[in-house]
Design an enzyme around this catalytic site. Structure first.
Site, PDB file in Angstrom:
ATOM      1  N   LYS A  96      -5.278   5.871  -5.313  1.00 31.22           N
ATOM      2  CA  LYS A  96      -4.088   6.708  -5.426  1.00 31.22           C
ATOM      3  C   LYS A  96      -4.222   7.139  -7.070  1.00 31.22           C
ATOM      4  O   LYS A  96      -3.038   7.106  -7.635  1.00 31.22           O
ATOM      5  CB  LYS A  96      -2.801   6.168  -4.987  1.00 31.22           C
TER       6      LYS A  96
HETATM    7  P1  OMP Z   1      -0.491  -1.705   6.725  1.00 32.77           P
HETATM    8  O1  OMP Z   1       1.050  -1.400   6.680  1.00 32.77           O
HETATM    9  O2  OMP Z   1      -0.583  -3.222   6.453  1.00 32.77           O
HETATM   10  O3  OMP Z   1      -1.403  -1.184   8.042  1.00 32.77           O
HETATM   11  O4  OMP Z   1      -1.295  -1.262   5.445  1.00 32.77           O
HETATM   12  C1  OMP Z   1      -1.128   0.370   5.476  1.00 32.77           C
HETATM   13  C2  OMP Z   1      -2.280   0.643   4.052  1.00 32.77           C
HETATM   14  O5  OMP Z   1      -2.092   2.067   3.916  1.00 32.77           O
HETATM   15  C3  OMP Z   1      -1.961   0.138   2.815  1.00 32.77           C
HETATM   16  O6  OMP Z   1      -3.066  -0.041   2.057  1.00 32.77           O
HETATM   17  C4  OMP Z   1      -1.076   1.221   1.954  1.00 32.77           C
HETATM   18  O7  OMP Z   1      -1.215   1.199   0.703  1.00 32.77           O
HETATM   19  C5  OMP Z   1      -1.702   2.401   2.588  1.00 32.77           C
HETATM   20  N1  OMP Z   1      -1.020   3.623   2.863  1.00 32.77           N
HETATM   21  C6  OMP Z   1       0.328   3.425   3.350  1.00 32.77           C
HETATM   22  O8  OMP Z   1       0.705   2.574   3.858  1.00 32.77           O
HETATM   23  N2  OMP Z   1       1.280   4.652   3.374  1.00 32.77           N
HETATM   24  C7  OMP Z   1       0.803   5.697   3.019  1.00 32.77           C
HETATM   25  O9  OMP Z   1       1.380   6.772   3.080  1.00 32.77           O
HETATM   26  C8  OMP Z   1      -0.605   6.114   2.302  1.00 32.77           C
HETATM   27  C9  OMP Z   1      -1.372   4.933   2.233  1.00 32.77           C
HETATM   28  C10 OMP Z   1      -2.602   5.086   1.936  1.00 32.77           C
HETATM   29  O10 OMP Z   1      -2.930   6.186   1.175  1.00 32.77           O
HETATM   30  O11 OMP Z   1      -3.601   4.546   2.493  1.00 32.77           O
END
Ligand code: OMP
Length: 277
Positions: A96
């Site tokens: 990010k």
């Molecule tokens: P889980 O919720 O464990 O599946 O993780 C989600 C992953 O996607 C994490 O690494 C977050 O930082 C990332 N993420 C989001 O959850 N929401 C977003 O809007 C964007 C991201 C990202 O850019 O990957």
């Protein structure tokens, strides 16, 4: 990896799954803590067990940077491991980033030249010069945050602009001019209403969307895929915790494998239903 290769990989693997490599020493199985590099051991076990079921891996840099230089070493080793053993996997640096042009150039060098990742997540709020340095690399991707999956996404991203449109729509419209559907994707959280996702799909019918928020954050795979899938497939769905922490004992990798396979089977069904494979 270019767009044609990404689509071929999705078709070959019958999966648009991205596995988030977000290792947390508090959560990984205790027996790994005796290893010299527990994070690397955890990641490689997860990768070996799941590679058949996914097309991409997404290490989120926070989970490595929090351990200082040791964590950065684990990140570098993990990326190298994927590149050597599973070279067809798309690697997304979830960092990010986004800063003044001169600084963004250095971020781009770090992620694309040093780490050799395929893509990076970017915050668009510093504007064009903060993004364009990432678009100069052939076959590399800038993944711009459009509407994120978290609760705070409404704080700024939903604000109505002077043109009457929410800020995230303005972000998409404006940034479309900077790149193409061959070097730019958008992050769209799976936690949002169908209508909002359809609106985005109409606005950018040809771009890939990176969709996080399935599993631990409550988003539903079938619902989001039905709304966001395009004629070129056009979606990469990320799952982190729901796969990597499916198990917590010595059999954790098998548990992750079973979970990744279950996601892949659902994705295969979706791809078949839409006659995309
Ligand atoms: P889980 O919720 O464990 O599946 O993780 C989600 C992953 O996607 C994490 O690494 C977050 O930082 C990332 N993420 C989001 O959850 N929401 C977003 O809007 C964007 C991201 C990202 O850019 O990957």
């Amino acid at each position: 990896m270019n767009k044609t290769e990404l689509i071929s990989s999705i078709k070959k693997n019958k999966s648009f799954l991205c596995i988030g490599l977000d290792p947390d020493v508090e959560k990984i199985p205790k027996h790994l803590l005796d290893e010299p590099d527990p994070i690397f051991e955890f990641n490689t076990a997860i990768i070996d067990a799941t590679h058949t079921y996914c097309v991409a891996y997404k290490p989120n840099f926070a989970f490595y940077e929090m351990y200082g230089s040791e964590g950065i070493k684990s990140l570098e080793k993990t990326i190298r491991y994927i590149k050597i053993n599973y070279p067809d996997k798309f690697i997304i640096a979830d960092a990010k980033r986004g800063d003044i042009g001169n600084t963004s150039e250095k971020y781009a060098k770090s992620v694309f030249e040093k780490l050799e990742c395929d893509a990076i997540t970017l915050s668009p709020y510093m504007g064009k010069d903060s993004i364009t340095p990432f678009l100069k690399y052939p076959e590399k991707w800038a993944i711009i945050l459009a509407i994120t999956s978290n609760e705070g996404s409404s704080d700024f991203q939903m604000i109505e602009c002077k043109n009457g449109k929410p800020l995230f729509i303005t972000v998409i419209e404006k940034s479309l001019k900077w790149g193409t559907d061959n070097n730019m994707m958008f992050v769209v959280g799976a936690t949002h209403q169908k209508d909002l996702i359809s609106e985005i799909r109409k606005l950018i019918p040809n771009h890939f969307l990176l969709i996080p928020g399935i599993g631990a954050q409550g988003g539903q795979l079938e619902e989001i895929a039905q709304t966001a899938i395009s004629k070129d497939i056009g979606i990469i769905v990320n799952v982190s915790r729901d796969i990597i922490y499916a198990g917590s004992d010595v059999n954790f990798a098998v548990a992750a494998q079973i979970q990744a396979q279950a996601y892949q089977k659902n994705m295969e069904k979706i791809l078949k239903d839409y006659e995309l494979i």
